[in-house]
Design a protein around this motif. Structure first.
Motif, PDB file in Angstrom:
ATOM      1  N   TYR A   1     -11.140 -18.345  -9.358  1.00  0.00           N
ATOM      2  CA  TYR A   1     -10.662 -19.630  -9.985  1.00  0.00           C
ATOM      3  C   TYR A   1     -11.618 -19.702 -11.007  1.00  0.00           C
ATOM      4  CZ  TYR A   1      -7.209 -19.992  -6.413  1.00  0.00           C
ATOM      5  OH  TYR A   1      -6.007 -19.931  -5.404  1.00  0.00           O
ATOM      6  N   CYS A   2     -11.167 -19.678 -12.178  1.00  0.00           N
ATOM      7  CA  CYS A   2     -12.077 -20.093 -13.620  1.00  0.00           C
ATOM      8  C   CYS A   2     -11.747 -21.464 -14.185  1.00  0.00           C
ATOM      9  CB  CYS A   2     -12.042 -18.891 -14.531  1.00  0.00           C
ATOM     10  SG  CYS A   2     -12.543 -17.162 -13.974  1.00  0.00           S
ATOM     11  N   PHE A   3     -12.897 -21.749 -14.952  1.00  0.00           N
ATOM     12  CA  PHE A   3     -12.742 -22.942 -15.443  1.00  0.00           C
ATOM     13  C   PHE A   3     -12.520 -22.429 -17.124  1.00  0.00           C
ATOM     14  CE2 PHE A   3     -14.636 -26.993 -17.453  1.00  0.00           C
ATOM     15  CZ  PHE A   3     -13.722 -28.053 -16.944  1.00  0.00           C
ATOM     16  N   ARG A   4     -11.690 -23.543 -17.770  1.00  0.00           N
ATOM     17  CA  ARG A   4     -11.416 -23.394 -19.232  1.00  0.00           C
ATOM     18  C   ARG A   4     -11.629 -24.583 -19.988  1.00  0.00           C
ATOM     19  NH1 ARG A   4      -9.790 -19.699 -23.198  1.00  0.00           N
ATOM     20  NH2 ARG A   4      -7.532 -20.077 -24.148  1.00  0.00           N
ATOM     21  N   LEU A   5     -12.451 -24.309 -21.138  1.00  0.00           N
ATOM     22  CA  LEU A   5     -12.562 -25.383 -22.312  1.00  0.00           C
ATOM     23  C   LEU A   5     -11.921 -25.124 -23.403  1.00  0.00           C
ATOM     24  CD1 LEU A   5     -15.490 -24.662 -20.726  1.00  0.00           C
ATOM     25  CD2 LEU A   5     -15.802 -26.820 -21.418  1.00  0.00           C
ATOM     26  N   VAL A   6     -11.306 -25.874 -23.995  1.00  0.00           N
ATOM     27  CA  VAL A   6     -10.382 -26.233 -25.223  1.00  0.00           C
ATOM     28  C   VAL A   6     -11.001 -26.887 -26.133  1.00  0.00           C
ATOM     29  CG1 VAL A   6      -8.293 -25.937 -26.297  1.00  0.00           C
ATOM     30  CG2 VAL A   6      -8.479 -25.033 -24.071  1.00  0.00           C
ATOM     31  N   THR A   7     -11.188 -26.751 -27.702  1.00  0.00           N
ATOM     32  CA  THR A   7     -11.849 -27.616 -28.602  1.00  0.00           C
ATOM     33  C   THR A   7     -10.614 -27.690 -29.653  1.00  0.00           C
ATOM     34  OG1 THR A   7     -12.877 -25.974 -29.898  1.00  0.00           O
ATOM     35  CG2 THR A   7     -14.062 -26.771 -27.929  1.00  0.00           C
ATOM     36  N   ASN A   8     -10.892 -28.691 -30.679  1.00  0.00           N
ATOM     37  CA  ASN A   8     -10.116 -28.952 -31.611  1.00  0.00           C
ATOM     38  C   ASN A   8     -10.221 -27.836 -32.767  1.00  0.00           C
ATOM     39  OD1 ASN A   8     -12.516 -29.771 -32.401  1.00  0.00           O
ATOM     40  ND2 ASN A   8     -11.913 -31.832 -33.412  1.00  0.00           N
TER      41      ASN A   8
ATOM     42  N   GLU B   1      -7.708 -13.878 -12.866  1.00  0.00           N
ATOM     43  CA  GLU B   1      -7.189 -12.453 -13.145  1.00  0.00           C
ATOM     44  C   GLU B   1      -6.268 -12.508 -14.489  1.00  0.00           C
ATOM     45  OE1 GLU B   1      -4.117 -13.798  -9.778  1.00  0.00           O
ATOM     46  OE2 GLU B   1      -6.325 -13.944 -10.307  1.00  0.00           O
ATOM     47  N   LYS B   2      -6.158 -13.913 -14.914  1.00  0.00           N
ATOM     48  CA  LYS B   2      -5.143 -13.948 -15.942  1.00  0.00           C
ATOM     49  C   LYS B   2      -5.749 -14.245 -17.409  1.00  0.00           C
ATOM     50  CE  LYS B   2      -1.480 -14.765 -13.552  1.00  0.00           C
ATOM     51  NZ  LYS B   2      -0.418 -13.807 -13.609  1.00  0.00           N
ATOM     52  N   GLN B   3      -7.124 -13.968 -17.190  1.00  0.00           N
ATOM     53  CA  GLN B   3      -7.917 -14.355 -18.411  1.00  0.00           C
ATOM     54  C   GLN B   3      -7.942 -13.076 -19.620  1.00  0.00           C
ATOM     55  OE1 GLN B   3     -12.491 -14.098 -17.910  1.00  0.00           O
ATOM     56  NE2 GLN B   3     -11.824 -13.759 -15.757  1.00  0.00           N
ATOM     57  N   ASN B   4      -7.557 -12.082 -19.355  1.00  0.00           N
ATOM     58  CA  ASN B   4      -7.777 -10.874 -20.216  1.00  0.00           C
ATOM     59  C   ASN B   4      -6.360 -10.890 -21.019  1.00  0.00           C
ATOM     60  OD1 ASN B   4     -10.394  -9.989 -19.585  1.00  0.00           O
ATOM     61  ND2 ASN B   4      -9.488  -8.936 -17.547  1.00  0.00           N
ATOM     62  N   LYS B   5      -5.388 -11.793 -20.507  1.00  0.00           N
ATOM     63  CA  LYS B   5      -4.117 -11.687 -21.400  1.00  0.00           C
ATOM     64  C   LYS B   5      -3.905 -13.138 -21.733  1.00  0.00           C
ATOM     65  CE  LYS B   5      -1.829  -8.107 -18.816  1.00  0.00           C
ATOM     66  NZ  LYS B   5      -0.838  -7.799 -17.901  1.00  0.00           N
ATOM     67  N   PRO B   6      -4.304 -13.575 -23.007  1.00  0.00           N
ATOM     68  CA  PRO B   6      -4.260 -14.770 -23.540  1.00  0.00           C
ATOM     69  C   PRO B   6      -3.036 -15.567 -23.555  1.00  0.00           C
ATOM     70  CG  PRO B   6      -5.512 -13.589 -25.096  1.00  0.00           C
ATOM     71  CD  PRO B   6      -4.954 -12.652 -23.900  1.00  0.00           C
ATOM     72  N   GLU B   7      -1.908 -14.741 -23.599  1.00  0.00           N
ATOM     73  CA  GLU B   7      -0.580 -15.364 -23.470  1.00  0.00           C
ATOM     74  C   GLU B   7      -0.262 -15.939 -22.185  1.00  0.00           C
ATOM     75  OE1 GLU B   7      -0.097 -10.785 -22.768  1.00  0.00           O
ATOM     76  OE2 GLU B   7      -1.335 -12.054 -24.074  1.00  0.00           O
TER      77      GLU B   7
ATOM     78  N   GLY C   1     -16.022 -17.080 -12.326  1.00  0.00           N
ATOM     79  CA  GLY C   1     -15.220 -17.851 -11.449  1.00  0.00           C
ATOM     80  C   GLY C   1     -15.682 -18.021 -10.020  1.00  0.00           C
ATOM     81  N   VAL C   2     -14.866 -18.875  -9.167  1.00  0.00           N
ATOM     82  CA  VAL C   2     -15.170 -18.861  -7.602  1.00  0.00           C
ATOM     83  C   VAL C   2     -14.283 -18.342  -6.740  1.00  0.00           C
ATOM     84  CG1 VAL C   2     -15.702 -20.635  -5.618  1.00  0.00           C
ATOM     85  CG2 VAL C   2     -15.899 -21.284  -8.128  1.00  0.00           C
ATOM     86  N   LYS C   3     -14.560 -17.258  -6.156  1.00  0.00           N
ATOM     87  CA  LYS C   3     -13.757 -16.678  -5.239  1.00  0.00           C
ATOM     88  C   LYS C   3     -13.220 -17.486  -3.828  1.00  0.00           C
ATOM     89  CE  LYS C   3     -12.861 -12.150  -3.472  1.00  0.00           C
ATOM     90  NZ  LYS C   3     -13.160 -10.473  -3.463  1.00  0.00           N
ATOM     91  N   LEU C   4     -12.135 -17.534  -3.645  1.00  0.00           N
ATOM     92  CA  LEU C   4     -11.700 -18.294  -2.222  1.00  0.00           C
ATOM     93  C   LEU C   4     -11.084 -17.219  -1.430  1.00  0.00           C
ATOM     94  CD1 LEU C   4     -10.981 -20.891  -0.855  1.00  0.00           C
ATOM     95  CD2 LEU C   4      -8.765 -20.947  -1.978  1.00  0.00           C
ATOM     96  N   ALA C   5     -11.676 -17.317  -0.292  1.00  0.00           N
ATOM     97  CA  ALA C   5     -11.330 -16.680   0.910  1.00  0.00           C
ATOM     98  C   ALA C   5     -10.682 -17.576   1.989  1.00  0.00           C
ATOM     99  CB  ALA C   5     -12.362 -15.660   1.695  1.00  0.00           C
TER     100      ALA C   5
END
Length: 318
Positions: free
Chosen positions: A97-104, A50-56, A115-119
């Motif tokens: 829960y989502c997975f995040r990749l960051v490059t140089n 749910e945080k992915q739409n707000k980069p900050e 993502g994967v929804k956890l119940a």
């Protein structure tokens, strides 16, 4: 999939789109990923989707106080496989829960959006409100989401052979006991045991001699789950004289004397205690002093009256 620099693709594929886990268990969320090979991967981590739409607001789960001591990341960079391990899950962890990749390279980052929804499921045993002897009774291991690995039943802490969602009993006296269930593979995370009130008893305070004017408290104890509602009765009276774990009489009198008992009841049944006798057996120290004082006063009067009689006799004789 989406194209990155040099026309190559980004992608994150989750092994499961949703997972149901028993409360208190450890759960693994797994994904594989792909990114443009000409970029250098500098960081990978898991986030709240749910945080992915707000980069900050995008930050690793480990940055949150409620997660940092319960989260582990594992990664096989050759196979491009990542695992989020979350310990001691609770209902507060229910989210995607989502997975995040960051490059140089500036602007070259990626989030596997779905993502994967956890119940999280809290197990509980559902039983009939009223159980009669010789009646067929079904106990059901209820979950708030689907646990497909099967169930394990326990009676008084001992494992039963039944492995289905429902446990059927014939309501014999031998069936009395504490029943709980667990999801297979999570045997240490059993539900609370359910049972009607048992081992019910009454204690009296003060435990010694009760004298008129004392404050007397009766306490009721029982073994039951869910906790029982307590009612108090005096023998030969049709209606209850009190309710709650304890019953008090602030200034006990002879008219209060009698035999009292408590009755414990929950949705699985009820049971009453043995009756206890509560009677006045003594008098207060002040009453004793007053009694002695009265005796002393009577003795003094008798002594004076006796002396006066003697003097009067002497006068008459003279």
């Amino acid at each position: 999939m989406a194209c990155g620099v040099f026309g190559e693709d980004w992608n994150v594929i989750y092994e499961n789109k949703s997972i149901c886990a028993p409360k208190g268990s450890t759960v693994n969320l797994t994904c594989t990923y792909k990114y443009p090979e000409k970029l250098t991967l500098t960081d990978t981590f898991w986030i709240m989707c749910e945080k992915q739409n707000k980069p900050e607001d995008i930050q690793s789960l480990k940055e949150y106080s409620e997660y940092k001591d319960r989260v582990e990341y594992f990664e096989d960079k050759e196979k491009k496989k990542a695992v989020l391990r979350l310990h001691n899950v609770t209902e507060n962890d229910e989210r995607a829960y989502c997975f995040r990749l960051v490059t140089n390279t500036e602007g070259q980052k990626w989030i596997g959006k779905e993502g994967v929804k956890l119940a999280v499921s809290a197990l509980q045993v559902k039983a009939p409100q009223l159980v009669l002897e010789k009646q067929t009774v079904n106990l059901t291991c209820e979950t708030t989401c689907s646990l497909t690995d099967g169930f394990i039943w326990y009676k008084n802490g001992q494992t039963l052979t039944i492995q289905s969602e429902t446990l059927q009993l014939q309501s014999e006296r031998s069936d009395s006991g504490h029943y709980s269930c667990a999801a297979r593979g999570h045997e240490h995370l059993s539900s609370p045991a359910v049972n009607p009130p048992q081992n019910i008893s009454v204690s009296i305070s003060p435990s010694g001699v009760i004298v008129e004017g004392d404050s007397v408290t009766l306490s009721c104890s029982s073994d039951s789950n869910p906790p029982a509602e307590i009612s108090w009765f005096k023998e030969n009276q049709s209606s209850a004289v009190g309710s709650g774990q304890s019953f008090s009489i602030s200034s006990f009198k002879s008219s209060h004397s009698g035999r009292f008992y408590c009755e414990a009841q929950n949705k699985h049944g009820s049971q009453r205690s043995a009756s206890v006798s509560v009677t006045v057996k003594g008098i207060h120290y002040k009453q004793i002093l007053l009694y002695l004082s009265c005796l002393k006063s009577e003795d003094t009067d008798n002594h004076l009256n006796g002396s006066q009689d003697i003097e009067q006799k002497k006068v008459n004789q003279s």
